[in-house]
Design a protein around this motif. Sequence first.
Motif, short mmCIF file in Angstrom:
data_model
loop_
_atom_site.label_atom_id
_atom_site.label_comp_id
_atom_site.label_asym_id
_atom_site.label_seq_id
_atom_site.Cartn_x
_atom_site.Cartn_y
_atom_site.Cartn_z
N GLU A 181 -4.28 8.03 -0.32
CA GLU A 181 -3.55 6.69 -0.98
C GLU A 181 -2.94 6.08 0.48
O GLU A 181 -2.31 6.83 1.32
CB GLU A 181 -2.52 7.17 -2.17
CG GLU A 181 -1.76 5.84 -2.30
CD GLU A 181 -0.62 6.24 -3.17
OE1 GLU A 181 0.31 5.58 -2.91
OE2 GLU A 181 -0.94 7.20 -4.20
N THR A 182 -3.28 4.89 0.33
CA THR A 182 -2.51 4.07 1.54
C THR A 182 -1.77 2.80 0.70
O THR A 182 -2.65 2.34 0.26
CB THR A 182 -3.71 3.54 2.61
OG1 THR A 182 -4.23 4.64 3.07
CG2 THR A 182 -3.02 2.68 3.70
N ALA A 183 -0.65 2.41 1.11
CA ALA A 183 0.04 1.40 0.25
C ALA A 183 -0.25 0.23 1.16
O ALA A 183 0.09 0.33 2.72
CB ALA A 183 1.48 1.78 0.15
N LYS A 208 -2.71 -1.01 -3.45
CA LYS A 208 -2.93 0.47 -2.62
C LYS A 208 -4.44 0.55 -2.41
O LYS A 208 -5.29 -0.07 -3.50
CB LYS A 208 -2.42 1.66 -3.59
CG LYS A 208 -0.89 1.72 -3.65
CD LYS A 208 -0.57 2.70 -4.54
CE LYS A 208 1.05 2.73 -4.90
NZ LYS A 208 1.29 3.97 -5.44
N THR A 209 -4.94 1.35 -1.63
CA THR A 209 -6.28 1.67 -1.45
C THR A 209 -6.31 3.15 -1.54
O THR A 209 -5.49 4.02 -1.12
CB THR A 209 -6.93 1.13 0.08
OG1 THR A 209 -6.01 1.70 1.15
CG2 THR A 209 -6.85 -0.64 0.03
N PHE A 210 -7.56 3.61 -1.74
CA PHE A 210 -7.84 4.94 -1.94
C PHE A 210 -9.28 5.45 -1.23
O PHE A 210 -10.04 4.65 -1.74
CB PHE A 210 -7.73 5.48 -3.33
CG PHE A 210 -6.56 5.44 -4.11
CD1 PHE A 210 -5.45 6.49 -4.06
CD2 PHE A 210 -6.07 4.20 -4.67
CE1 PHE A 210 -4.38 6.21 -4.63
CE2 PHE A 210 -4.90 4.15 -5.39
CZ PHE A 210 -4.12 5.14 -5.31
N GLY A 265 2.44 -4.35 -6.29
CA GLY A 265 1.83 -3.86 -5.02
C GLY A 265 0.30 -3.45 -5.03
O GLY A 265 -0.32 -3.79 -6.17
N ALA A 303 -9.49 0.22 -4.73
CA ALA A 303 -8.30 -0.59 -4.55
C ALA A 303 -7.50 -0.46 -6.07
O ALA A 303 -8.18 -0.59 -7.18
CB ALA A 303 -8.34 -2.08 -4.04
N GLU A 304 -6.24 -0.41 -5.79
CA GLU A 304 -5.40 -0.67 -7.16
C GLU A 304 -4.14 -1.53 -6.83
O GLU A 304 -3.52 -1.62 -5.77
CB GLU A 304 -4.61 0.69 -7.54
CG GLU A 304 -5.73 1.72 -8.23
CD GLU A 304 -4.82 3.03 -8.42
OE1 GLU A 304 -5.49 3.81 -9.35
OE2 GLU A 304 -3.65 3.04 -8.23
N SER A 357 -8.04 -1.35 -11.02
CA SER A 357 -8.59 -1.02 -10.21
C SER A 357 -10.20 -1.33 -10.05
O SER A 357 -10.59 -1.56 -11.03
CB SER A 357 -8.76 0.59 -10.57
OG SER A 357 -9.55 0.95 -11.57
#
Length: 199
Positions: free
Chosen positions: A98-100, A90-92, A88, A133-134, A66
């Motif tokens: 969460e958004t993939a 993802k953003t937060f 993958g 972001a993750e 992250s």
Amino acid sequence: MMLIEQTSVPTAVLPVAMFRDHLWLGTGFADDPVQDGILEQVLRASISAIEARTGKILISRDFLWSLTGWREAAYQALPVAPVQSIIGVKTFDRVSAETAVDPAKYALQKDTHRPRLVATGACLPAIPVGGLAEVSFVAGFGSDWIEMPADISQADLLLANHYYEHRHEAEQNGGVMPFGVTSLIAPYRTVRILGGGLR
């Protein structure tokens, strides 16, 4: 930034029998589960120490990284190597919504020392203000001990041997590795530049 190991090294891939032979232990230890537990423990410790010193993952595992911002708009160096695949992204936002990210928007640029997450367009997806972001990925030389480079494998056995021989000591020489180990892992150490930035 925070890197979390999602999976651990499976016990089955640790070369406990090889390590026992390396130590020249008597055959009476062959069926001794207590002794095997100690051997597994020092093997895991040596793996962790070499990974920390080199930034290279010896046995493949899943990781979650992250971060609050990309170092560059078009790419981001990953914190360890070698990276086999990106699982993958993802953003937060600031409230953890969460958004993939569409996998078509990024790709893995493999490299022995500095693999990167790269944008397939002009830039990587924007990270919301106050968010993060993750990046999930698989890193490691391989899923089995034999897929590890021979010099790294030897260094790991030497360091595990050192830990085994000094397992009753409170301190391990301040964390200093034996010369033979440092010589073997030297080509794998990543030189940090620009103040340690992951570029």
